[in-house]
Design a protein around this motif. Structure first.
Motif, short mmCIF file in Angstrom:
data_model
loop_
_atom_site.label_atom_id
_atom_site.label_comp_id
_atom_site.label_asym_id
_atom_site.label_seq_id
_atom_site.Cartn_x
_atom_site.Cartn_y
_atom_site.Cartn_z
N MET A 1 32.02 41.63 39.14
CA MET A 1 32.42 41.00 40.60
C MET A 1 33.85 41.45 40.39
O MET A 1 34.75 41.61 40.16
CB MET A 1 32.58 39.52 40.23
CG MET A 1 32.94 38.58 41.26
SD MET A 1 33.06 36.79 40.41
CE MET A 1 34.48 36.95 39.73
N SER A 2 33.29 41.88 41.83
CA SER A 2 35.08 42.00 42.18
C SER A 2 35.34 42.23 44.52
O SER A 2 34.42 41.43 45.43
CB SER A 2 34.91 43.32 42.99
OG SER A 2 34.14 44.35 43.70
N LEU A 3 36.49 41.40 44.81
CA LEU A 3 36.22 40.82 45.86
C LEU A 3 36.08 41.98 46.57
O LEU A 3 35.39 42.29 48.01
CB LEU A 3 37.55 40.81 46.52
CG LEU A 3 38.57 39.45 45.41
CD1 LEU A 3 40.10 39.42 45.69
CD2 LEU A 3 38.43 38.70 45.96
N ASP A 6 32.06 41.31 46.58
CA ASP A 6 31.70 40.07 47.19
C ASP A 6 31.99 39.94 48.83
O ASP A 6 30.92 38.74 49.49
CB ASP A 6 32.14 39.03 46.73
CG ASP A 6 31.79 38.87 45.56
OD1 ASP A 6 31.15 39.12 44.87
OD2 ASP A 6 32.70 38.51 43.88
N GLN A 40 32.90 32.09 42.46
CA GLN A 40 33.57 33.30 41.73
C GLN A 40 34.48 33.85 42.07
O GLN A 40 35.54 34.14 42.08
CB GLN A 40 32.28 33.99 41.75
CG GLN A 40 31.07 34.01 40.40
CD GLN A 40 29.90 35.01 40.68
OE1 GLN A 40 30.07 35.51 40.93
NE2 GLN A 40 28.55 34.37 40.04
N MET A 41 34.30 33.82 43.66
CA MET A 41 35.69 34.81 44.14
C MET A 41 36.74 34.05 43.90
O MET A 41 38.14 34.66 43.71
CB MET A 41 35.60 34.55 45.58
CG MET A 41 34.25 36.20 45.90
SD MET A 41 34.01 36.60 48.07
CE MET A 41 35.80 36.96 48.31
N SER A 43 37.29 32.14 41.83
CA SER A 43 38.16 31.63 40.01
C SER A 43 38.99 32.99 40.15
O SER A 43 39.85 32.92 39.34
CB SER A 43 37.07 31.82 39.26
OG SER A 43 36.80 31.79 37.78
N LEU A 44 38.09 34.28 40.81
CA LEU A 44 38.94 35.47 40.52
C LEU A 44 40.28 35.41 40.89
O LEU A 44 41.26 35.80 40.38
CB LEU A 44 37.70 36.28 40.52
CG LEU A 44 38.66 37.98 41.13
CD1 LEU A 44 38.78 38.18 39.63
CD2 LEU A 44 37.54 38.83 41.98
N SER A 47 42.48 33.00 38.57
CA SER A 47 42.29 34.34 37.26
C SER A 47 44.01 35.21 37.96
O SER A 47 44.51 35.09 36.88
CB SER A 47 41.79 34.76 36.69
OG SER A 47 40.59 33.65 36.85
N MET A 48 44.16 36.04 39.22
CA MET A 48 44.57 36.66 39.29
C MET A 48 46.03 36.10 39.57
O MET A 48 47.42 36.52 39.19
CB MET A 48 44.57 37.05 39.96
CG MET A 48 43.32 38.37 40.81
SD MET A 48 42.60 39.54 41.64
CE MET A 48 43.90 39.41 42.76
#
Length: 65
Positions: A1-3, A6, A40-41, A43-44, A47-48
């Motif tokens: 998964m990556s921005l 996505d 998911q985005m 959450s990412l 997290s960052m």
């Protein structure tokens, strides 16, 4: 998964709904995918945002999603 990957994915599902390519059950499925991908985005991103806090040795976060 990556921005990077996505955003175009989500845009494609939205465009399919807007252009009436996806209707009914298929549109509902696309909306479910959009919701899952945005979660998911988020959450990412959270997290960052936690990385500087973790680097400082403070492991407590106050994010709610």
């Amino acid at each position: 998964m990556s921005l990077k990957h996505d955003k175009p994915l989500i845009s494609g599902y939205v465009e399919a709904i807007e252009d009436k390519i996806a209707e009914g059950e298929k549109a509902n499925r696309n909306l479910d995918i959009i919701l899952d991908e945005t979660k998911q985005m988020s959450s990412l991103v959270y997290s960052m945002l936690d990385l500087p806090v973790l680097d400082q040795g403070n492991h407590q976060t106050d994010y709610v999603w």
